[in-house]
Design a protein around this motif. Structure first.
Motif, PDB file in Angstrom:
ATOM      1  N   PHE A  43     -26.401   4.187  -5.417  1.00  0.00           N
ATOM      2  CA  PHE A  43     -26.363   2.953  -4.651  1.00  0.00           C
ATOM      3  C   PHE A  43     -26.954   3.197  -3.263  1.00  0.00           C
ATOM      4  CE2 PHE A  43     -22.682   2.169  -7.585  1.00  0.00           C
ATOM      5  CZ  PHE A  43     -23.285   1.133  -8.274  1.00  0.00           C
ATOM      6  N   PRO A  44     -27.378   2.143  -2.588  1.00  0.00           N
ATOM      7  CA  PRO A  44     -27.997   2.276  -1.263  1.00  0.00           C
ATOM      8  C   PRO A  44     -27.161   3.046  -0.243  1.00  0.00           C
ATOM      9  CG  PRO A  44     -28.353   0.069  -2.100  1.00  0.00           C
ATOM     10  CD  PRO A  44     -27.414   0.758  -3.068  1.00  0.00           C
ATOM     11  N   ILE A  45     -25.868   3.087  -0.425  1.00  0.00           N
ATOM     12  CA  ILE A  45     -25.001   3.805   0.517  1.00  0.00           C
ATOM     13  C   ILE A  45     -25.383   5.287   0.619  1.00  0.00           C
ATOM     14  CG2 ILE A  45     -23.196   4.424  -1.138  1.00  0.00           C
ATOM     15  CD1 ILE A  45     -21.166   3.604   1.014  1.00  0.00           C
ATOM     16  N   ALA A  46     -26.042   5.830  -0.413  1.00  0.00           N
ATOM     17  CA  ALA A  46     -26.431   7.241  -0.420  1.00  0.00           C
ATOM     18  C   ALA A  46     -27.850   7.470   0.072  1.00  0.00           C
ATOM     19  CB  ALA A  46     -26.285   7.805  -1.833  1.00  0.00           C
ATOM     20  N   TYR A  47     -28.635   6.432   0.233  1.00  0.00           N
ATOM     21  CA  TYR A  47     -30.058   6.578   0.550  1.00  0.00           C
ATOM     22  C   TYR A  47     -30.341   7.288   1.848  1.00  0.00           C
ATOM     23  CZ  TYR A  47     -30.955   3.164  -3.205  1.00  0.00           C
ATOM     24  OH  TYR A  47     -31.038   2.500  -4.390  1.00  0.00           O
ATOM     25  N   GLU A  48     -29.458   7.146   2.828  1.00  0.00           N
ATOM     26  CA  GLU A  48     -29.694   7.775   4.138  1.00  0.00           C
ATOM     27  C   GLU A  48     -29.495   9.292   4.099  1.00  0.00           C
ATOM     28  OE1 GLU A  48     -25.278   7.244   6.119  1.00  0.00           O
ATOM     29  OE2 GLU A  48     -26.606   5.504   6.029  1.00  0.00           O
ATOM     30  N   SER A  73     -37.092   8.688  -8.745  1.00  0.00           N
ATOM     31  CA  SER A  73     -36.404   9.278  -7.599  1.00  0.00           C
ATOM     32  C   SER A  73     -34.905   9.343  -7.874  1.00  0.00           C
ATOM     33  CB  SER A  73     -36.643   8.416  -6.356  1.00  0.00           C
ATOM     34  OG  SER A  73     -35.762   8.753  -5.310  1.00  0.00           O
ATOM     35  N   TRP A  74     -34.238  10.256  -7.208  1.00  0.00           N
ATOM     36  CA  TRP A  74     -32.776  10.330  -7.322  1.00  0.00           C
ATOM     37  C   TRP A  74     -32.148   9.030  -6.839  1.00  0.00           C
ATOM     38  CZ3 TRP A  74     -29.597   9.779  -3.106  1.00  0.00           C
ATOM     39  CH2 TRP A  74     -30.190   9.927  -1.843  1.00  0.00           C
ATOM     40  N   LYS A  75     -32.822   8.338  -5.942  1.00  0.00           N
ATOM     41  CA  LYS A  75     -32.276   7.091  -5.393  1.00  0.00           C
ATOM     42  C   LYS A  75     -32.157   6.013  -6.468  1.00  0.00           C
ATOM     43  CE  LYS A  75     -33.722   7.949  -0.679  1.00  0.00           C
ATOM     44  NZ  LYS A  75     -34.543   7.513   0.453  1.00  0.00           N
ATOM     45  N   ASP A  76     -32.934   6.122  -7.540  1.00  0.00           N
ATOM     46  CA  ASP A  76     -32.827   5.166  -8.644  1.00  0.00           C
ATOM     47  C   ASP A  76     -31.487   5.285  -9.366  1.00  0.00           C
ATOM     48  OD1 ASP A  76     -35.416   4.347  -8.087  1.00  0.00           O
ATOM     49  OD2 ASP A  76     -36.310   5.627  -9.631  1.00  0.00           O
ATOM     50  N   LEU A  77     -30.777   6.377  -9.129  1.00  0.00           N
ATOM     51  CA  LEU A  77     -29.511   6.642  -9.811  1.00  0.00           C
ATOM     52  C   LEU A  77     -28.286   6.398  -8.929  1.00  0.00           C
ATOM     53  CD1 LEU A  77     -30.684   9.970 -11.423  1.00  0.00           C
ATOM     54  CD2 LEU A  77     -30.494   7.750 -12.559  1.00  0.00           C
ATOM     55  N   THR A 101     -23.691  14.365  -0.467  1.00  0.00           N
ATOM     56  CA  THR A 101     -25.137  14.259  -0.633  1.00  0.00           C
ATOM     57  C   THR A 101     -25.529  14.731  -2.029  1.00  0.00           C
ATOM     58  OG1 THR A 101     -25.514  14.634   1.723  1.00  0.00           O
ATOM     59  CG2 THR A 101     -27.375  15.048   0.255  1.00  0.00           C
ATOM     60  N   PRO A 102     -26.208  13.895  -2.798  1.00  0.00           N
ATOM     61  CA  PRO A 102     -26.665  14.315  -4.124  1.00  0.00           C
ATOM     62  C   PRO A 102     -27.745  15.403  -3.998  1.00  0.00           C
ATOM     63  CG  PRO A 102     -26.784  11.917  -3.872  1.00  0.00           C
ATOM     64  CD  PRO A 102     -26.529  12.497  -2.522  1.00  0.00           C
ATOM     65  N   ILE A 103     -27.525  16.540  -4.640  1.00  0.00           N
ATOM     66  CA  ILE A 103     -28.454  17.663  -4.530  1.00  0.00           C
ATOM     67  C   ILE A 103     -28.902  18.101  -5.928  1.00  0.00           C
ATOM     68  CG2 ILE A 103     -28.732  20.057  -3.750  1.00  0.00           C
ATOM     69  CD1 ILE A 103     -26.469  19.415  -1.697  1.00  0.00           C
ATOM     70  N   GLY A 104     -30.203  18.187  -6.131  1.00  0.00           N
ATOM     71  CA  GLY A 104     -30.750  18.696  -7.384  1.00  0.00           C
ATOM     72  C   GLY A 104     -30.564  17.779  -8.581  1.00  0.00           C
ATOM     73  N   ILE A 105     -30.290  16.530  -8.329  1.00  0.00           N
ATOM     74  CA  ILE A 105     -30.038  15.572  -9.414  1.00  0.00           C
ATOM     75  C   ILE A 105     -31.252  15.443 -10.337  1.00  0.00           C
ATOM     76  CG2 ILE A 105     -29.576  13.136  -9.917  1.00  0.00           C
ATOM     77  CD1 ILE A 105     -27.139  14.666  -8.793  1.00  0.00           C
TER      78      ILE A 105
END
Length: 125
Positions: A116-121, A110-114, A87-91
């Motif tokens: 892929f969709p696989i991490a969005y959940e 948003s961190w999601k802009d950085l 899980t990306p934290i504090g990006i």
């Protein structure tokens, strides 16, 4: 020896230490491979958390590390400041700093802009 600065203090909290990267072209062409890699990392992270001493033992055997004992390595593996996660934290804290410093010209919203969709959940930040 004593700690002079902790990265969590400098960043204002917990943060991801490293990320996997792939080209968009590769990700788009290989979504199942990418999902399998993330799933394998999740499984490995869970195993490390459940088996820290064995993880330390395997690490020492594979690296042939001589400077650390098994007890020292297990202590590193179980350090409460170390979290084995995908899980990306504090990006965004880093992105905001890089934007202020001029390294990142256009700040993502948003961190999601950085990622892929696989991490969005995941509950990243």
């Amino acid at each position: 020896m004593h700690r002079v600065l902790h990265s969590y203090d400098a960043a204002g909290g917990r943060h991801t230490n490293g990320v996997l990267m792939a080209a968009k072209k590769f990700y788009d062409a290989n979504p199942k491979v990418c999902a399998a890699v993330v799933a394998a990392l999740d499984e490995a992270n869970a195993w490390i958390k459940a088996n820290p001493r064995k993880a330390a033992e395997i690490y020492l055997a594979m690296t042939k590390e001589k400077r650390s004992t098994l007890d020292e390595m297990e202590k590193m593996v179980t350090d409460p400041d170390v979290d084995y996660t995908t899980t990306p934290i504090g990006i965004m804290k880093f992105v905001e700093f890089m934007n202020l410093a001029g390294t990142v010209k256009k700040k993502p919203s948003s961190w999601k802009d950085l990622f892929f969709p696989i991490a969005y959940e995941r509950s990243g930040s």
